[in-house]
Design an enzyme around this catalytic site. Structure first.
Site, PDB file in Angstrom:
ATOM      1  CG  ASP A  42      14.629 -44.087  20.069  1.00 33.96           C
ATOM      2  OD1 ASP A  42      14.156 -44.800  19.175  1.00 33.96           O
ATOM      3  OD2 ASP A  42      14.808 -42.859  19.937  1.00 33.96           O
ATOM      4  CD  GLU A 209      16.640 -44.542  12.179  1.00 30.56           C
ATOM      5  OE1 GLU A 209      17.353 -43.564  11.921  1.00 30.56           O
ATOM      6  OE2 GLU A 209      15.428 -44.451  12.428  1.00 30.56           O
TER       7      GLU A 209
END
Length: 322
Positions: A42, A209
Site C-alpha cells: 500500500d 477499496e
C-alpha cells in the site's frame, strides 16, 4: 483495506509459495526497474521539498522508504517510534494501514487507518511533519471513524483539494468507496458533513477499496483496487478507474457505466511474475504523473514489492500506464 494486520500481510505474502505460471503480457506493462529495499505494501509516494522521495506503507508503525532518484530505495524505519495510545482502541497491536501522504500549507500531512480484520470498527488518523521524513511526525488523533452500525468502513484514506475545499475519499468492502469533506485547518472531518457514495460492486462482499482521486483537465479520476489482496500469489487485485466532472461524483467508466454499479476501466492487472497489482496511489514529480502500487512477486515467494509506472493521459482524457 479488509485485510490482516499489517505485519501479518507481509508475513502471509512471503510465506505464500503456491506456484504461478508466468506468461508474457502485451497489454499491461511491467513496473520500472528499481533496486535496494523493494518490499512494500500500500505505498504512498511523494517528492520532498528538500529533494528526493519518501514512501510510506502498511507494515511496521507505518513503514518508510527513501530514494534520491526514484530508482534505488533504502529502508528508513518507521514514521513513528511508538504507536499513539488511541490506536489500541482498534486493534491489539497498534498496527496502522494504508497511509496517504500529501503537502499543503507548509506542512506534510500523513493520513492512515487503524482497524482489525473483518470489522468496520475503524478509524482514520492524521499526523503532520515539517519535513515529511520518518521520526518527525506529530499525531493529531482521529479524523473520521466508523462503527459496526455504519454502512461504510473508515480505512484507506486519500486526500484531494477541489474548488478550494478539502476532501477525503476512503472505504473498503461494506458499501465500497465513500467521501467526506474535511476542515482544511484541522485536517479532520467537518462536523455533520454528509458522506458521499462514489463506487461499489453489485454483489457481496463488494470488493472495491483503496481509492485515489486525481484531477486532470476538467475531470476528477477515481482509481480503486478491485478483488482480493493480501494472499501472496493467490491475490487477484487489479486497478480500475472512472471519472466525473464533480469530485463527489457520479463517477462513470469510458462506456458510461456508473462506478456505483460496478463500473470501471481496467488500468492495470497482474501479469507474469507481477501478481495482484493494487493498493495504488498517484504522485506527480518533474511534470509527470506516476502510479505507485504493490504487487506480489511470483518469482520471490509472493513477496510484496513496490511497483512504479508512468501515468499517461490520452487525447480522450483517459489514463494509461507505461
Amino acid at each position: 483495506m479488509k485485510r490482516t494486520r499489517g505485519a501479518a500481510v507481509l508475513a502471509a505474502a512471503v510465506l505464500s509459495l503456491l506456484p504461478v505460471t508466468a506468461r508474457a503480457d502485451t497489454v499491461h506493462p511491467d513496473p520500472q526497474p528499481i533496486t535496494g529495499q523493494q518490499i512494500i505494501h500500500d505505498p504512498t509516494v511523494l517528492r520532498l521539498k528538500s529533494g528526493g522521495y519518501v514512501a510510506y506503507s502498511t507494515g511496521g508503525i507505518i513503514g518508510a522508504r527513501t530514494s534520491d532518484d526514484r530508482v534505488h530505495w533504502k529502508d528508513a524505519g518507521n514514521a513513528f517510534a511508538e504507536p499513539p495510545a488511541w490506536w489500541y482502541e482498534y486493534n491489539d497491536t497498534g498496527d496502522p494501514w494504508a497511509p496517504d501522504l500529501s503537502y499543503r500549507d507548509g506542512r506534510y500531512w500523513l493520513y492512515y487507518a487503524v482497524s482489525s480484520w473483518g470489522t468496520n470498527h475503524s478509524a482514520i488518523g492524521v499526523a503532520t511533519s515539517p519535513s515529511g521524513l520518518p521520526g518527525t511526525w506529530t499525531d493529531h488523533g482521529k479524523v473520521f471513524t466508523s462503527e459496526t452500525t455504519d454502512h461504510w468502513n473508515a480505512i484507506d484514506p486519500a486526500l484531494i483539494k477541489a474548488d478550494g475545499r478539502l476532501w477525503m475519499a476512503f472505504g473498503s468492502y461494506w458499501s465500497g468507496i465513500r467521501m467526506v469533506e474535511l476542515d482544511p485547518r484541522t485536517g479532520k472531518a467537518l462536523p455533520g458533513a454528509p458522506v458521499h457514495h462514489l463506487a461499489t460492486r453489485p454483489d457481496e462482499p463488494y470488493a472495491v477499496e483503496g481509492p485515489a482521486v486525481v484531477k486532470h483537465g476538467r475531470y476528477y479520476y477515481l482509481f480503486a483496487s478491485h478483488d482480493a489482496c493480501c494472499s501472496g500469489v493467490n491475490s487477484t487485485y487489479k486497478i480500475k478507474v472512472g471519472r466525473s466532472t464533480s469530485v463527489t461524483g457520479p463517477y462513470t467508466d469510458s462506456t458510461g457505466k456508473p462506478l456505483l454499479e460496478g463500473g470501471g476501466d481496467l488500468l492495470l492487472a497482474g501479469h507474469g511474475r507481477y501478481v495482484g497489482t493494487g493498493g495504488q496511489s498517484v504522485f506527480r514529480t518533474q511534470g509527470q504523473d506516476w502510479l505507485a502500487y504493490h504487487y506480489y512477486d511470483a518469482e520471490d515467494a509472493g513477496t510484496p514489492k513496490l511497483g512504479l509506472n508512468r501515468l499517461s493521459w490520452g487525447r480522450d482524457g483517459w489514463p494509461s500506464v507505461r
